[in-house]
Design a protein around this motif. Sequence first.
Motif, short mmCIF file in Angstrom:
data_model
loop_
_atom_site.label_atom_id
_atom_site.label_comp_id
_atom_site.label_asym_id
_atom_site.label_seq_id
_atom_site.Cartn_x
_atom_site.Cartn_y
_atom_site.Cartn_z
N ALA A 1 1.08 -1.33 0.00
CA ALA A 1 -0.10 0.01 -0.14
C ALA A 1 0.99 1.23 -0.08
O ALA A 1 2.16 1.14 0.30
N LYS B 1 -6.96 -6.49 6.00
CA LYS B 1 -6.53 -5.79 4.74
C LYS B 1 -8.01 -5.35 4.37
O LYS B 1 -8.09 -4.34 3.78
N GLN C 1 -9.93 -3.49 8.51
CA GLN C 1 -9.12 -2.50 9.09
C GLN C 1 -9.59 -2.12 10.35
O GLN C 1 -9.92 -1.22 10.64
N TRP D 1 3.81 -4.90 6.15
CA TRP D 1 2.46 -4.31 5.37
C TRP D 1 1.90 -3.08 6.23
O TRP D 1 1.63 -2.16 5.83
N SER E 1 3.47 0.29 5.07
CA SER E 1 3.08 0.51 3.72
C SER E 1 1.49 0.89 3.58
O SER E 1 1.22 1.32 2.61
N SER E 2 0.87 0.70 4.75
CA SER E 2 -0.77 1.10 4.54
C SER E 2 -0.88 2.41 5.24
O SER E 2 -0.65 2.71 6.13
#
Length: 378
Positions: A27, A238, A241, A281, A284-285
């Motif tokens: 992301a 994912k 959330q 992750w 990057s989210s």
Amino acid sequence: MRISYDRAVTRRRFLSACGAASLLAPANAAQTYKPKNLILLTSDGLRWQDLFTSIDPHLMNEKYAGMTKAGAAELREHLWKPQPEERRLALMPYFWGRLAPAGVVLGNVSKGSSVKVTNRYGSSYPGYSEILTGRAQDDVIHGNDPVQNPTPSFLQFVRQQWNLPKAKVAVFGSWDMFHYIAESRRGEIFVNAGYEACGVPAGNPIVDELNKLQIEARYGDSARHDAFTFGLAVEYMKSVQPRVLHIAFDETDDWAHAHQYEEVLNSIRFVDDTLRELWTWVESSPAYRDSTTLMVTCDHGRGSTLYDWHSHGQNVPGSDQIWIAAVGPDTPATGEVINSATYYQRDIAPTALELLGLGGGGYPGILGKPIGALLGRS
């Protein structure tokens, strides 16, 4: 926890059945907030000795500890180094190479850092309850009997305080007992535990495959393989959330009870792999980056000798000794703490509430106190 091993499945066979595809998608973007999300990851009975010093010299050659000749040789070659800091980096390269330097790790008894349980039992349900409620409940929770937790967990408290939908506070546990442990009233938060299919997100082919494979790879009555728990939790994260997520692994305890130290070490390697995937992750989210704290801990300790390393409980010395690690925007980059004050398992819940900006004052009956070392204060 202890289960039967009538269909023991090794780590290699299990990963072969599941496949090696990554479950995490990249992301972009970022937010710069104090923590508004919390991820709590627990690994059942992961000894402080194995976390801080890696492969145990008293166990690594012993058939009694379930070390096969080939397995012992491979593990010695890969893990045995002169210094414990080298050994632990070989076993958990991401935890010790990336997470620990960016956060705080407590509980290395050999360096004067101690984290202890306050319940008298030194077993799983009392330990998880102490983590999630900030208190021991010895008068009600005596062991691993299936009784509903009499106290709302701090997970329920967060949902109530923030007026969140049920789906935004979630627990994914390998052990089916989390339906009893994580909430005082069934259905107040989202719980998926044991050999239970997950319907969220609906129509997701990865979730559908994991639901099927967890049954095909079944190896006991009450706890599924951790990789299924992790895979389902990631797909849920994912899609939904959640603001608060608890992922509870089990195999570090199961393999120990089965006297399979080789598989315990493989399970610890798996924990490290999941931390790498998870935190990569998160960073990057846009929904989680710079606004999420990750806390990692265990429910109880274990014995330290050849004859009791696989056991825990009231009569096993060391069962009360655990560890805690945390990383996030409000946690200082202290790394491993030495010569610290003694902290307690019951301190985890108030620390989590403090990091989420709620404090513990409105959470009735809490006995623990926020851990200053994790909050950047003495």
